[in-house]
Design a protein around this motif. Structure first.
Motif, PDB file in Angstrom:
ATOM      1  N   HIS A   1      16.888 -17.324  15.222  1.00  0.00           N
ATOM      2  CA  HIS A   1      17.154 -18.470  16.093  1.00  0.00           C
ATOM      3  C   HIS A   1      17.563 -18.031  17.500  1.00  0.00           C
ATOM      4  N   ASP A   2      18.189 -16.874  17.611  1.00  0.00           N
ATOM      5  CA  ASP A   2      18.605 -16.358  18.913  1.00  0.00           C
ATOM      6  C   ASP A   2      17.475 -15.651  19.658  1.00  0.00           C
ATOM      7  N   GLY A   3      16.298 -15.620  19.053  1.00  0.00           N
ATOM      8  CA  GLY A   3      15.146 -15.023  19.728  1.00  0.00           C
ATOM      9  C   GLY A   3      15.132 -13.516  19.742  1.00  0.00           C
ATOM     10  N   LYS A   4      15.827 -12.904  18.793  1.00  0.00           N
ATOM     11  CA  LYS A   4      15.858 -11.426  18.745  1.00  0.00           C
ATOM     12  C   LYS A   4      14.652 -10.920  17.953  1.00  0.00           C
ATOM     13  N   THR A   5      13.489 -11.254  18.475  1.00  0.00           N
ATOM     14  CA  THR A   5      12.232 -11.010  17.773  1.00  0.00           C
ATOM     15  C   THR A   5      11.286 -10.111  18.562  1.00  0.00           C
ATOM     16  N   LYS A   6      11.829  -9.417  19.545  1.00  0.00           N
ATOM     17  CA  LYS A   6      11.004  -8.563  20.401  1.00  0.00           C
ATOM     18  C   LYS A   6      11.101  -7.101  19.955  1.00  0.00           C
ATOM     19  N   TYR A   7      10.301  -6.253  20.619  1.00  0.00           N
ATOM     20  CA  TYR A   7      10.446  -4.820  20.403  1.00  0.00           C
ATOM     21  C   TYR A   7      11.886  -4.395  20.674  1.00  0.00           C
ATOM     22  N   THR A   8      12.328  -3.371  19.960  1.00  0.00           N
ATOM     23  CA  THR A   8      13.647  -2.793  20.214  1.00  0.00           C
ATOM     24  C   THR A   8      13.451  -1.325  20.568  1.00  0.00           C
ATOM     25  N   PRO A   9      14.507  -0.609  20.957  1.00  0.00           N
ATOM     26  CA  PRO A   9      14.380   0.842  21.083  1.00  0.00           C
ATOM     27  C   PRO A   9      13.768   1.418  19.801  1.00  0.00           C
ATOM     28  N   VAL A  10      12.956   2.442  19.948  1.00  0.00           N
ATOM     29  CA  VAL A  10      12.124   2.874  18.823  1.00  0.00           C
ATOM     30  C   VAL A  10      12.928   3.289  17.600  1.00  0.00           C
ATOM     31  N   ASP A  11      14.115   3.842  17.776  1.00  0.00           N
ATOM     32  CA  ASP A  11      14.867   4.291  16.597  1.00  0.00           C
ATOM     33  C   ASP A  11      16.177   3.531  16.436  1.00  0.00           C
ATOM     34  N   GLY A  12      16.175   2.239  16.807  1.00  0.00           N
ATOM     35  CA  GLY A  12      17.298   1.398  16.465  1.00  0.00           C
ATOM     36  C   GLY A  12      18.040   0.798  17.641  1.00  0.00           C
TER      37      GLY A  12
ATOM     38  N   ALA B   1      13.837  14.973  18.407  1.00  0.00           N
ATOM     39  CA  ALA B   1      12.480  15.293  17.955  1.00  0.00           C
ATOM     40  C   ALA B   1      11.946  14.211  17.020  1.00  0.00           C
ATOM     41  N   MET B   2      12.816  13.691  16.147  1.00  0.00           N
ATOM     42  CA  MET B   2      12.403  12.610  15.251  1.00  0.00           C
ATOM     43  C   MET B   2      12.088  11.348  16.044  1.00  0.00           C
ATOM     44  N   ARG B   3      12.844  11.106  17.105  1.00  0.00           N
ATOM     45  CA  ARG B   3      12.586   9.947  17.964  1.00  0.00           C
ATOM     46  C   ARG B   3      11.195  10.057  18.595  1.00  0.00           C
ATOM     47  N   LYS B   4      10.804  11.256  18.965  1.00  0.00           N
ATOM     48  CA  LYS B   4       9.472  11.473  19.543  1.00  0.00           C
ATOM     49  C   LYS B   4       8.386  11.126  18.523  1.00  0.00           C
ATOM     50  N   VAL B   5       8.600  11.554  17.267  1.00  0.00           N
ATOM     51  CA  VAL B   5       7.645  11.230  16.209  1.00  0.00           C
ATOM     52  C   VAL B   5       7.533   9.721  16.033  1.00  0.00           C
ATOM     53  N   ILE B   6       8.685   9.044  15.963  1.00  0.00           N
ATOM     54  CA  ILE B   6       8.699   7.592  15.771  1.00  0.00           C
ATOM     55  C   ILE B   6       7.965   6.886  16.904  1.00  0.00           C
ATOM     56  N   SER B   7       8.134   7.387  18.122  1.00  0.00           N
ATOM     57  CA  SER B   7       7.535   6.719  19.282  1.00  0.00           C
ATOM     58  C   SER B   7       6.013   6.695  19.208  1.00  0.00           C
ATOM     59  N   GLN B   8       5.432   7.631  18.429  1.00  0.00           N
ATOM     60  CA  GLN B   8       3.974   7.692  18.323  1.00  0.00           C
ATOM     61  C   GLN B   8       3.459   7.278  16.946  1.00  0.00           C
ATOM     62  N   THR B   9       4.370   6.795  16.074  1.00  0.00           N
ATOM     63  CA  THR B   9       3.927   6.369  14.747  1.00  0.00           C
ATOM     64  C   THR B   9       4.351   4.920  14.494  1.00  0.00           C
ATOM     65  N   THR B  10       5.484   4.713  13.843  1.00  0.00           N
ATOM     66  CA  THR B  10       5.873   3.352  13.450  1.00  0.00           C
ATOM     67  C   THR B  10       6.440   2.524  14.585  1.00  0.00           C
ATOM     68  N   SER B  11       6.972   3.166  15.622  1.00  0.00           N
ATOM     69  CA  SER B  11       7.805   2.480  16.603  1.00  0.00           C
ATOM     70  C   SER B  11       8.995   1.869  15.873  1.00  0.00           C
ATOM     71  N   ASN B  12       9.606   0.824  16.473  1.00  0.00           N
ATOM     72  CA  ASN B  12      10.892   0.358  15.942  1.00  0.00           C
ATOM     73  C   ASN B  12      10.774  -0.313  14.572  1.00  0.00           C
ATOM     74  N   PRO B  13      11.846  -0.223  13.759  1.00  0.00           N
ATOM     75  CA  PRO B  13      11.905  -1.033  12.542  1.00  0.00           C
ATOM     76  C   PRO B  13      11.992  -2.510  12.920  1.00  0.00           C
ATOM     77  N   CYS B  14      11.776  -3.382  11.964  1.00  0.00           N
ATOM     78  CA  CYS B  14      11.823  -4.826  12.193  1.00  0.00           C
ATOM     79  C   CYS B  14      13.136  -5.222  12.868  1.00  0.00           C
ATOM     80  N   SER B  15      13.042  -5.955  13.958  1.00  0.00           N
ATOM     81  CA  SER B  15      14.239  -6.335  14.718  1.00  0.00           C
ATOM     82  C   SER B  15      15.181  -7.193  13.877  1.00  0.00           C
ATOM     83  N   ILE B  16      14.635  -8.110  13.089  1.00  0.00           N
ATOM     84  CA  ILE B  16      15.471  -8.998  12.274  1.00  0.00           C
ATOM     85  C   ILE B  16      16.208  -8.196  11.200  1.00  0.00           C
TER      86      ILE B  16
END
Length: 402
Positions: free
Chosen positions: A60-71, A262-277
């Protein structure tokens, strides 16, 4: 499609046996067959209401956008507070990573660090995905047998013998999937003494079942026991098991900045962020009321005691009593060599599990999938009624073997 050449990496990997068993049980149920599935490592409890409400509010608060890739920072702050509160470990936000489940945490760590020939020591019985992820990331899994006579736990002597100049990682899972075995502070201390002599070895500690311990067991994680290992330990956890949030898909870990970066770099090119909700729900899970954990543990303990007692009544089975998680790992050595009602000789635990499903309508995961048999894994994360009926069916099946 017939000309498609699959990669060498994927050809080396086996599909998940635990997922296969769960899928088979669901398929049989859809066909109208009365199968009791004891394969899934998933609590039958629902996600607590306060966590659900936090997720609804986030929507309801609209927190449905991309987030930082690792949280999101708020979740990282909650994780930092959790590690301090529960494990006496001090981290900063930059040392924390969040991913869509525990598997991506392990995979990202391996992809960021393993080179061809690097070895990963994995105590067996092990969770089915550990060796396969090491293989996919170019490493070499090194299983170390830890039998029932060792309470399914790695000894300092076995660890010392397994370490070579190529060893990159040791995986410690406590309480264990599949056995439920948990390391005491003294046992972790003894392993830490070995690891201090081998500075090239990094430790990935899978603490996913941390809150699921029984009989007054006091939980410790290895970086807490030995601060000298802090700078080469990735301490992993998640909300799936304790908070009954398997489908929300949030795992997290904390470790040295260089590794997390280094793990953040991997995430940035694979899954990107987990579900914001899911992230906002997890903030509430970690920061909100924790009292329900003890209440649910009492239920799990009652189920554990029921399953252990009833399986030990089955002819040819022996089931130890584990310290934690929601699994038992009974030996079926006494059934090997016998013949099922369908005329099939039980040559190994995979055949035992197949025949049990066929003639007993109970789905379990065979021990070879976890690197040690003859045994099988039972998940007691289901209703007491289902467990009572399932163990009766297992007793009847074992009695039918000739």
């Amino acid at each position: 499609m017939s000309n498609l050449q699959l990669s060498e990496a994927v050809n080396r990997v086996q599909p998940s046996a635990t997922i296969a068993v769960s899928n088979k049980a669901m398929e049989l149920k859809r066909q109208g067959i009365d199968v009791i599935g004891l394969g899934a490592g998933e609590p039958d409890f629902d996600t607590p209401d306060n966590i659900k409400e936090a997720a609804i509010k986030a929507i309801h608060d609209g927190k449905t956008k991309y987030t930082p890739v690792d949280g999101i920072p708020e979740l990282k702050e909650a994780i930092v507070a959790k590690f301090k509160r529960d494990n006496e470990l001090t981290y900063t936000n930059s040392q924390v990573t969040v991913a869509p489940g525990g598997k991506p945490i392990i995979f990202n760590a391996f992809l960021a660090t393993l080179n061809a020939g690097d070895e990963v020591i994995i105590p067996a019985p092990y969770w089915v995905s550990y060796p396969e992820m090491a293989i996919m990331c170019g490493g070499t899994p090194v299983p170390v047998a830890c039998g029932a006579n060792q309470n399914y736990k790695l000894s300092p002597e076995a660890l010392e013998a397994a370490i070579t100049p190529k060893t990159k990682w040791l995986i410690l899972n406590s309480p264990s999937n599949p056995t439920g075995a948990a390391y005491t502070k003294a046992e972790l201390r003894a392993l830490a003494d070995v690891l201090l002599r081998h500075p090239q070895v990094w430790i990935l500690t899978d603490d996913m079942y941390e809150h699921l311990v029984y009989d007054g067991f006091e939980y410790f994680t290895i970086a807490q026991v030995e601060p000298g290992l802090y700078d080469r330990t990735l301490t992993m956890n998640g909300v799936s098991k304790a908070y009954a949030m398997t489908g929300w898909r949030i795992g997290y870990a904390a470790g040295p900045d260089k590794l997390i970066g280094a793990m953040r770099k991997v995430i940035s090119q694979t899954t990107s962020n987990p579900c914001s909700i899911s992230q906002w729900a997890s903030v509430e899970a970690l920061n909100g009321p924790q009292g329900f954990l003890a209440e649910r543990n009492e239920v799990f303990k009652t189920r554990r005691d029921l399953v252990v007692a009833e399986l030990n009544k089955a002819e040819g089975l022996h089931c130890p009593t584990p310290e934690g998680a929601f699994y038992v790992y009974p030996s079926c050595a006494g059934a090997i060599g016998k013949t099922s009602p369908g005329g099939v000789v039980i040559e190994n635990d995979e055949i035992f599990a197949t025949e049990l499903l066929q003639h007993g309508n109970v789905a379990v995961v065979f021990g070879a999938a976890f690197g040690m048999g003859p045994a099988f894994r039972v998940s007691y994360a289901t209703s007491t009624e289902a467990l009572t009926e399932a163990t009766k069916r297992i007793q009847n099946f074992c009695a039918s073997l000739k």
